[in-house]
Write a protein that holds these residues in place. Structure first.
Motif, mmCIF file in Angstrom:
data_model
loop_
_atom_site.group_PDB
_atom_site.id
_atom_site.type_symbol
_atom_site.label_atom_id
_atom_site.label_comp_id
_atom_site.label_asym_id
_atom_site.label_seq_id
_atom_site.Cartn_x
_atom_site.Cartn_y
_atom_site.Cartn_z
ATOM 1 N N GLN A 112 -11.137 -17.270 16.950
ATOM 2 C CA GLN A 112 -11.089 -16.202 17.948
ATOM 3 C C GLN A 112 -10.573 -14.891 17.360
ATOM 4 O OE1 GLN A 112 -8.797 -18.715 20.808
ATOM 5 N NE2 GLN A 112 -10.477 -18.362 22.236
ATOM 6 N N ASP A 113 -10.824 -14.696 16.068
ATOM 7 C CA ASP A 113 -10.529 -13.430 15.404
ATOM 8 C C ASP A 113 -11.801 -12.591 15.328
ATOM 9 O OD1 ASP A 113 -7.760 -13.978 14.455
ATOM 10 O OD2 ASP A 113 -8.710 -15.467 13.172
ATOM 11 N N ILE A 114 -11.624 -11.354 14.865
ATOM 12 C CA ILE A 114 -12.744 -10.497 14.483
ATOM 13 C C ILE A 114 -12.569 -10.128 13.014
ATOM 14 C CG2 ILE A 114 -13.757 -8.197 14.702
ATOM 15 C CD1 ILE A 114 -14.669 -9.790 16.985
ATOM 16 N N GLN A 115 -13.627 -10.293 12.231
ATOM 17 C CA GLN A 115 -13.603 -9.877 10.832
ATOM 18 C C GLN A 115 -14.595 -8.740 10.615
ATOM 19 O OE1 GLN A 115 -12.270 -14.166 8.881
ATOM 20 N NE2 GLN A 115 -14.271 -13.334 8.345
ATOM 21 N N LYS A 116 -14.154 -7.779 9.805
ATOM 22 C CA LYS A 116 -15.017 -6.667 9.401
ATOM 23 C C LYS A 116 -15.035 -6.605 7.877
ATOM 24 C CE LYS A 116 -12.847 -3.466 11.886
ATOM 25 N NZ LYS A 116 -11.982 -4.179 12.847
ATOM 26 N N HIS A 117 -16.176 -6.252 7.326
ATOM 27 C CA HIS A 117 -16.344 -6.174 5.882
ATOM 28 C C HIS A 117 -16.521 -4.722 5.432
ATOM 29 C CE1 HIS A 117 -16.655 -10.540 5.490
ATOM 30 N NE2 HIS A 117 -17.373 -10.510 6.599
ATOM 31 N N TRP A 118 -16.500 -4.544 4.118
ATOM 32 C CA TRP A 118 -16.712 -3.238 3.483
ATOM 33 C C TRP A 118 -15.603 -2.232 3.811
ATOM 34 C CZ3 TRP A 118 -19.842 -3.845 -0.270
ATOM 35 C CH2 TRP A 118 -20.973 -4.662 -0.150
ATOM 36 N N ILE A 119 -14.391 -2.723 4.026
ATOM 37 C CA ILE A 119 -13.279 -1.839 4.375
ATOM 38 C C ILE A 119 -12.625 -1.318 3.092
ATOM 39 C CG2 ILE A 119 -11.084 -1.661 5.591
ATOM 40 C CD1 ILE A 119 -13.532 -2.146 7.406
ATOM 41 N N ARG A 120 -12.417 -0.013 3.018
ATOM 42 C CA ARG A 120 -11.732 0.612 1.886
ATOM 43 C C ARG A 120 -10.257 0.793 2.234
ATOM 44 N NH1 ARG A 120 -14.672 6.081 0.929
ATOM 45 N NH2 ARG A 120 -13.988 6.253 3.099
ATOM 46 N N VAL A 121 -9.395 0.625 1.243
ATOM 47 C CA VAL A 121 -7.964 0.689 1.513
ATOM 48 C C VAL A 121 -7.571 2.039 2.095
ATOM 49 C CG1 VAL A 121 -7.263 1.470 -0.803
ATOM 50 C CG2 VAL A 121 -5.690 0.084 0.590
ATOM 51 N N GLU A 122 -8.256 3.116 1.698
ATOM 52 C CA GLU A 122 -7.878 4.435 2.200
ATOM 53 C C GLU A 122 -8.164 4.601 3.693
ATOM 54 O OE1 GLU A 122 -11.494 5.270 -0.589
ATOM 55 O OE2 GLU A 122 -9.897 3.759 -0.399
ATOM 56 N N ASP A 123 -9.003 3.714 4.267
ATOM 57 C CA ASP A 123 -9.319 3.810 5.695
ATOM 58 C C ASP A 123 -8.417 2.939 6.568
ATOM 59 O OD1 ASP A 123 -11.444 5.584 5.322
ATOM 60 O OD2 ASP A 123 -12.872 3.953 4.965
ATOM 61 N N VAL A 124 -7.642 2.052 5.944
ATOM 62 C CA VAL A 124 -6.872 1.085 6.731
ATOM 63 C C VAL A 124 -5.802 1.749 7.599
ATOM 64 C CG1 VAL A 124 -5.311 -0.897 6.592
ATOM 65 C CG2 VAL A 124 -7.384 -0.834 5.190
ATOM 66 N N PRO A 125 -4.991 2.692 7.092
ATOM 67 C CA PRO A 125 -3.975 3.294 7.970
ATOM 68 C C PRO A 125 -4.566 3.953 9.213
ATOM 69 C CG PRO A 125 -3.441 3.752 5.689
ATOM 70 C CD PRO A 125 -4.814 3.147 5.690
ATOM 71 N N GLU A 126 -5.693 4.621 9.065
ATOM 72 C CA GLU A 126 -6.316 5.251 10.232
ATOM 73 C C GLU A 126 -6.805 4.193 11.222
ATOM 74 O OE1 GLU A 126 -10.112 8.161 11.194
ATOM 75 O OE2 GLU A 126 -9.015 8.438 9.314
#
Length: 561
Positions: A112-126
């Protein structure tokens, strides 16, 4: 002490969350992250919900959804973040990265999670900032700590529940999330809590499973929970053991804490291959394990009362009446759990448009989702929405029961591709195979390796990825294939499947299934489920039936054997 334990001793894994902000601000590459923090950082980043993809420079990020319950606002943010951040670079195909889904998609998981791919570390805080605004988190989506707490996706909606356990789920999840004392356990710690009679949250295969019960205490009849412990899958599958305890809802946090404390103190931190809690329960015996819990629990636990679980359902696809007059919930079928981020956001907006103020989006353990609190007169309009055309609530039985893990598209452990194959096979099988009308779903679960993320051991039909060496008169070929299992289920007749044939080339699987279902339809007893028929028929006979296909079912061997 194993290497992962050393990494966790060097730095508390929750401290990695602050590090992510630094890595993002400094724009670090994977190589620079490792130079700064060492190779143990890849393990610690899991506590931030982040796994390094096989494509260097990109992460999978996992969003925890306790009990699978999202507000429409939360679901919309998840979909929008996928559209904005889960974007494949041009070197990997860009918008055409995946021929079925493009890019910018979300994966609904069996937890019951959601996974997303292609995430760059610089976008994580936003992304985290946007999550904070609506009450979402990725913290401890992964790692050796309490994972997402499972629940019935129809909690509070369906009359098959004894009581609504969602408030207990939320409280237990809140207790463990960010709790440094229990964020460094010997291994992952999986919990499920339900007030549902049908055990939709799969208590039999979790470290802790709280299921509904009733007991007379001080002259008063009370609802609460019975406890199951030590369940799990992967290479050492084990059905959970029943404890002789009754837990009132207000004591659920303390009980789960005491179990975590027991695991923390007594669990194996040396051999990572056998350090899940199920091995500890098996080693100690469940009665001794219960004594250890009682020794660490700050409350007295009464003995068990009357269990109220009647079986296992785990399927909510379709249009269903809620127990609230005039309202329905609609279960949409998402084959293999993957859909576009734009589609998920559209579903969230539709929940707001057609539902009451209590409308919600619910994720299910079979990788499907529900929209709740839809007035009966709005159902047709909801089903006419563009997103709903792909995920209609009346699928064929193979589509309805299809589950697929991430596969070798992104996962470093997977041997075979799974997502596209699961979707294509499910639809092809619905077209080619006649299933008795009284069978709504054939559970077909495909895992790319032995880690069991798609839960193949509890499926009617389970697949486990293999690389297969196929010999013929023209020489040898190395192809994708799988071990082929039959007869798994949860519930009152729970059993893990038997692995009937190993190293079956992928191209031979559908012909083998056609042979099996032809025999099933001819030999089936009244009302007999497919998994029950597979158990009744001798494994050697099942193997012979499969090998009757016009395909090389038994001519391959696992590459390297």
């Amino acid at each position: 002490m194993n290497t992962t334990e050393q990494y966790k001793q060097n730095k508390h894994p929750l401290d990695v969350i602050d590090d992510v902000y630094e890595y993002a601000e400094d724009g670090l590459t994977f190589e620079q992250i490792e130079d700064r923090a060492g190779d143990g950082e890849w393990e610690r980043l899991k506590w931030a919900g982040m796994y390094a993809q096989k494509q260097e420079g990109y992460f999978m990020i996992r969003t925890k959804v306790p009990g699978g319950k999202l507000t429409p606002e939360q679901a919309e943010v998840i979909g929008e973040c996928a559209q904005e951040y889960a974007v494949a670079p041009e070197e990997y195909g860009g918008e055409e990265q995946n021929e079925l889904w493009g890019d910018a998609y979300v994966d609904i998981t069996t937890r019951q999670d959601i996974q997303k791919h292609w995430i760059r570390v610089e976008d994580v805080p936003e992304m985290w900032e946007r999550y904070d605004e609506v009450g979402l988190t990725t913290v401890q989506g992964c790692g050796d700590s309490a994972r997402n707490v499972l629940g019935c996706p129809a909690a509070g909606l369906d009359d098959h529940e004894c009581f609504n356990a969602q408030p207990v789920i939320d409280a237990v999840s809140e207790y463990f999330t960010g709790n440094r004392e229990y964020a460094n356990l010997p291994r992952k710690f999986k919990l499920t809590i339900t007030g549902c009679k049908h055990d939709c949250a799969q208590s039999q295969i979790n470290d802790i499973g709280l299921v509904p019960a009733k007991k007379e205490l001080d002259g008063e009849s009370l609802y609460g929970f019975h406890a199951r412990v030590g369940g799990g899958l992967s290479d050492g599958p084990r059905m959970a053991s029943e404890l002789d305890v009754f837990i009132e809802p207000e004591d659920a946090i303390e009980f789960c804490r005491a179990v975590a404390q027991t695991f923390k103190e007594l669990g194996d931190r040396n051999n990572r291959g056998v350090c899940r809690m199920r091995y500890l329960v098996e080693q100690m015996g469940h009665e001794t394990f219960e004594e250890a819990i009682r020794d660490r629990c700050t409350i007295d636990l009464p003995s068990a009362g009357d269990g109220l679980t009647e079986g296992y359902r785990g399927d909510h696809v379709g249009v269903h009446d809620q127990k609230q007059d005039g309202l329905t919930y609609v279960g949409f079928n998402v084959i293999a759990g993957r859909m576009g981020g734009d589609e998920f956001a559209e579903a969230a907006r539709a929940a707001k448009k057609y539902g009451t103020e209590d409308a919600s989006v619910r994720l299910a353990t079979d990788q499907n989702f529900l929209i709740s609190h839809i007035p009966e007169e709005n159902v047709d309009d909801l089903l006419a929405e563009p997103f709903a055309q792909e995920y209609q609530p009346d699928p064929g039985p193979f589509s309805r029961g299809a589950v697929g893990c991430t596969g070798n598209e992104f996962c470093n452990y997977a041997i075979i591709e799974t997502k596209k194959r699961t979707k294509r096979w499910a639809r092809e099988l619905d077209d080619r195979i006649d299933v008795p009308d009284d069978i709504e779903a054939i559970r077909m679960h495909m895992s790319g390796c032995s880690a069991s993320c798609a839960q193949p051991q509890i499926a009617d039909i389970g697949f486990r990825g293999e690389t297969v060496k196929l010999d013929d008169e023209d020489g040898s070929d190395i192809v994708e294939g799988m071990d082929f299992g039959l007869g798994g289920s949860l519930g009152t007749d729970n059993e893990f499947l038997d692995w009937i044939e190993s190293a079956v080339p992928a191209d031979a699987v559908i012909p083998a299934l056609e042979q099996l279902f032809e025999a099933y339809n001819a030999d089936r007893e009244d009302g007999e489920a497919f998994y029950a028929w597979c158990r009744r028929i001798d494994n050697a006979r099942l193997r012979t039936i499969m090998q009757g296909a016009d395909a090389p079912v038994a001519r391959g061997v696992a590459h390297g054997d």
